[in-house]
Design an enzyme around this catalytic site. Structure first.
Site, mmCIF file in Angstrom:
data_model
loop_
_atom_site.group_PDB
_atom_site.id
_atom_site.type_symbol
_atom_site.label_atom_id
_atom_site.label_comp_id
_atom_site.label_asym_id
_atom_site.label_seq_id
_atom_site.Cartn_x
_atom_site.Cartn_y
_atom_site.Cartn_z
ATOM 1 N N ASP A 380 0.748 -1.251 0.018
ATOM 2 C CA ASP A 380 0.025 0.015 0.062
ATOM 3 C C ASP A 380 0.880 1.348 -0.150
ATOM 4 O O ASP A 380 1.950 1.408 0.662
ATOM 5 C CB ASP A 380 -0.865 -0.048 1.580
ATOM 6 C CG ASP A 380 -1.792 1.101 1.552
ATOM 7 O OD1 ASP A 380 -1.558 2.038 2.137
ATOM 8 O OD2 ASP A 380 -2.479 1.277 0.549
ATOM 9 N N ASP A 382 1.090 4.965 0.638
ATOM 10 C CA ASP A 382 0.330 6.508 1.107
ATOM 11 C C ASP A 382 1.340 7.695 0.985
ATOM 12 O O ASP A 382 1.979 8.035 1.810
ATOM 13 C CB ASP A 382 -0.009 6.210 2.828
ATOM 14 C CG ASP A 382 -0.630 7.281 3.416
ATOM 15 O OD1 ASP A 382 -1.183 6.824 4.546
ATOM 16 O OD2 ASP A 382 -0.746 8.241 2.858
ATOM 17 N N GLU A 384 1.379 11.565 0.646
ATOM 18 C CA GLU A 384 0.562 12.615 0.985
ATOM 19 C C GLU A 384 1.510 13.903 0.960
ATOM 20 O O GLU A 384 2.151 14.470 1.562
ATOM 21 C CB GLU A 384 0.299 12.449 2.473
ATOM 22 C CG GLU A 384 -0.683 11.483 3.024
ATOM 23 C CD GLU A 384 -0.928 11.188 4.309
ATOM 24 O OE1 GLU A 384 -0.787 12.417 5.064
ATOM 25 O OE2 GLU A 384 -1.337 9.990 4.730
ATOM 26 N N TYR A 452 -11.474 11.805 6.027
ATOM 27 C CA TYR A 452 -11.487 12.364 7.515
ATOM 28 C C TYR A 452 -10.417 13.345 7.493
ATOM 29 O O TYR A 452 -9.826 13.598 6.664
ATOM 30 C CB TYR A 452 -11.218 11.305 8.540
ATOM 31 C CG TYR A 452 -10.043 10.189 7.955
ATOM 32 C CD1 TYR A 452 -8.826 10.342 8.156
ATOM 33 C CD2 TYR A 452 -10.381 8.892 7.590
ATOM 34 C CE1 TYR A 452 -7.805 9.653 7.739
ATOM 35 C CE2 TYR A 452 -9.499 7.844 7.213
ATOM 36 C CZ TYR A 452 -8.015 8.495 7.111
ATOM 37 O OH TYR A 452 -7.254 7.392 6.783
#
Length: 610
Positions: A380, A382, A384, A452
């Site tokens: 995975d 991630d 950002e 979120y």
């Protein structure tokens, strides 16, 4: 840590504007006797300031419908604010929904649904379907569809069978029979109110609903669903089942004292399908192990370990990786992915994007290290954020993310999972627009959409707002900062619904110095938190500051001048229903240690996605 990121401002709508499109309309087609159809309406959710509605169009005739148009009137003060799976327009209080290019054709007996979010409290009136009556057109004028039967109850569950019973539906002309559906597909039609389903697989989850049919062969709404698990051994989830994924943090074994065994003692391991192990680091353009002590060296005593066997000083692998290996032996249906990046470690992706093939090769070497090659089922990413700003700003260009994902798929091949956690910025010109998420989608199994952290005490003066709004709402501080807009924007870029997972935070965000309980209040700073100001685990907040209301599908709480927003089992249930109605691939959450010791939030996700 994952939840420290912020999103940028702006908004991108799910649809074209719902008003002012009357010029796009085409004349309604009158229904013939051979192409009769019904349209039924249900209000699937209600959150006070608005609601979610769903129309279901069913072809009850003998020839295929080539298109459909549903029309209805809303009373003054009630309107559609956004819609999906249909083009919805209005003229005053009269609303018209027309099929999309891909869902207009309906074979005999087939049905299709479209949904919308609305404001106000009214219900539809004067329904017309293709110019005819919504209860069946000219062939059955005035004949209403049946009511929903009672939710089935299950008894006599064995490894291969279950008996179902339900209370009868009602109809103005009489009930003819009932269709029994397993997982949404009809398995039987019976005249009574019981049915025994046989030929099932041991240790497998099933979901049953029932639908009544009247003497004119009109079907009513589905009953509630009953979940059944046959007795017997554990098996892999069936293909097409919803993903239920949780993040396990490497550093959680320290101050949080949260270990892999907690997944067992909380009951969560039996209710999830995947784990993302967070995080590996990205240095010098390569994937690297971050904390080797927590990952591979920490010794567990017999009472601390999943297997009940103590680690020895000379065994080849200890730590979290060995505990995950033991967890997979106990729960073989669970798949584990190694997640790289996150808020703190995303700065290395820019260099990685300069040589995607070399980066992918380094990641494969870490994930498939011979010492733990059996632990991980995929990777995975991630990042950002690609071509945008997080803790640092990236200028790799809009193609960098797609190129990186393409290289990872080429390196890992078709038998590994390749996924990515991505921004949920639904604003116009925001982070979703900054990278080619649509172009990257074919290389990925799914996206974890981080719905979120939209709002929080990083804006210390407020206004107070839910950090994980499902939909927009009057007074939302920033247009486009909600799950519905993010999902809609990703769909518009060509990402299939089934490749999108809805994100849930197992924590709240809060302000202090607040003087009003309703959202939108001013604040003076971040509320106190156990590990970081402005953030607190759900397991703490449910007792220290219980929810006092909901807004946009998320709970909020006001206590002692502090204002918090967080998800509860009830709001998670609402969000899971929405995810299913959107045909999303499932849900994921950040992260396990924020849940209660009995895993009530994981249970809510599991129950909601059945």
């Amino acid at each position: 840590m994952r939840f420290r990121h912020r999103l940028a401002a702006g908004f991108a709508a799910l649809l074209l504007p719902l008003t002012g499109l009357a010029g796009l309309a085409t004349p309604a087609h009158a229904a013939s006797a051979s192409t009769t159809a019904t349209a039924t309406y249900t209000r699937t959710q209600d959150w006070g300031s608005g609601f979610e509605g769903k129309w279901t169009v069913k072809n009850t005739g003998t020839t295929t419908l080539s298109s459909w148009t549903v029309e209805w009137d809303f009373p003054s003060g009630t309107s559609v604010t956004s819609a999906w799976d249909a083009d919805v327009t209005s003229s005053g209080s009269h609303w018209t929904a027309r099929n999309k290019s891909w869902n207009g054709s309906l074979a005999p007996g087939a049905s299709v649904s479209f949904g919308f979010n609305g404001s106000g409290s009214g219900s539809p009136a004067n329904c017309r379907l293709n110019g005819g009556s919504c209860d069946g057109g000219p062939s059955v004028p005035g004949d209403a569809a049946p009511s929903a039967p009672g939710t089935p109850t299950a008894s006599g569950v064995t490894e291969t069978s279950v008996k179902l019973s339900w209370s009868a539906a009602t109809d103005d002309k009489g009930i003819k029979n009932y269709d029994v559906l397993r997982g949404g597909s009809k398995v039987a039609t019976v005249t009574g109110t019981t049915y025994t389903d046989t030929g099932l697989t041991a240790g497998t989850d099933y979901s049953y609903t029932v639908q009544a049919r009247d003497t004119a062969d009109q079907t009513g709404p589905l009953s509630g669903a009953v979940a059944v698990r046959t007795s017997g051994g554990v098996v892999d989830p069936p293909p097409g089942s919803k993903v239920k994924l949780g993040y396990f943090t490497e550093w959680g074994v320290y101050g949080r004292n949260y270990h892999v065994k907690n997944l067992v003692t909380s009951g969560s391991a039996s209710k999830i399908t995947h784990i993302n192990y967070a995080f590996g680091n990205v240095k010098n353009g390569q994937c690297v192990l971050d904390d080797s002590y927590a990952a591979t060296d920490k010794a567990y005593t017999a009472d601390q370990s999943v297997s009940g066997t103590a680690d020895t000083w000379d065994q080849p692998l200890r730590g979290n990786f060995n505990q995950l290996r033991q967890l997979k032996a106990k729960y073989p249906h669970i798949k584990v992915l190694y997640s790289f990046g996150g808020w703190t470690y995303s700065g290395g992706f820019g260099q990685a994007a300069q040589n995607p093939a070399a980066f992918a090769k380094s990641c494969k070497a870490v994930v498939e290290d011979p010492r733990w090659a059996d632990v991980f089922d995929g990777i995975d990413i991630d990042w950002e954020y690609p071509n945008a700003c997080g803790l640092t700003c990236d200028t790799s260009g809009p193609a960098a993310f797609r190129n990186l994902m393409s290289a990872l798929r080429a390196e890992f091949g078709p038998d590994y999972l390749v996924t990515a956690a991505i921004t949920a910025d639904g604003s116009s010109g925001g982070k979703i627009d900054a990278a080619d998420y649509g172009g990257a989608a074919p290389y990925l199994d799914w996206y974890n959409v981080m719905t979120y952290d939209y709002f929080g005490a990083f804006d210390k003066d407020g206004p107070t707002a839910p950090h994980s709004p499902l939909t927009s709402y009057p007074g939302i501080p920033q247009a486009g900062f909600n799950s519905a807009d993010a999902v809609a924007k990703l769909k518009s870029k060509g990402v299939p619904s089934a490749k999108l997972l809805l994100g849930i935070g197992f924590y709240g965000r809060g302000w202090t110095g607040v003087t009003q309980s309703a959202p939108g209040g001013a604040a003076t700073g971040a509320a106190p938190g156990t590990y970081e100001a402005g953030i607190e685990d759900y397991k703490v907040l449910k007792n220290s500051c219980p929810a006092t209301g909901t807004v946009a599908g998320t709970a909020y709480a006001y206590c002692g001048g502090n204002w918090w927003s967080y998800d509860t089992p009830a709001t998670i249930g609402t969000k899971m229903t929405w995810a299913k109605n959107q045909n999303l691939g499932g849900a994921f959450f950040w992260e396990f240690s924020g849940d209660t010791s009995n895993g009530e939030l994981v249970t809510a996700i599991n129950d909601g996605l059945k």
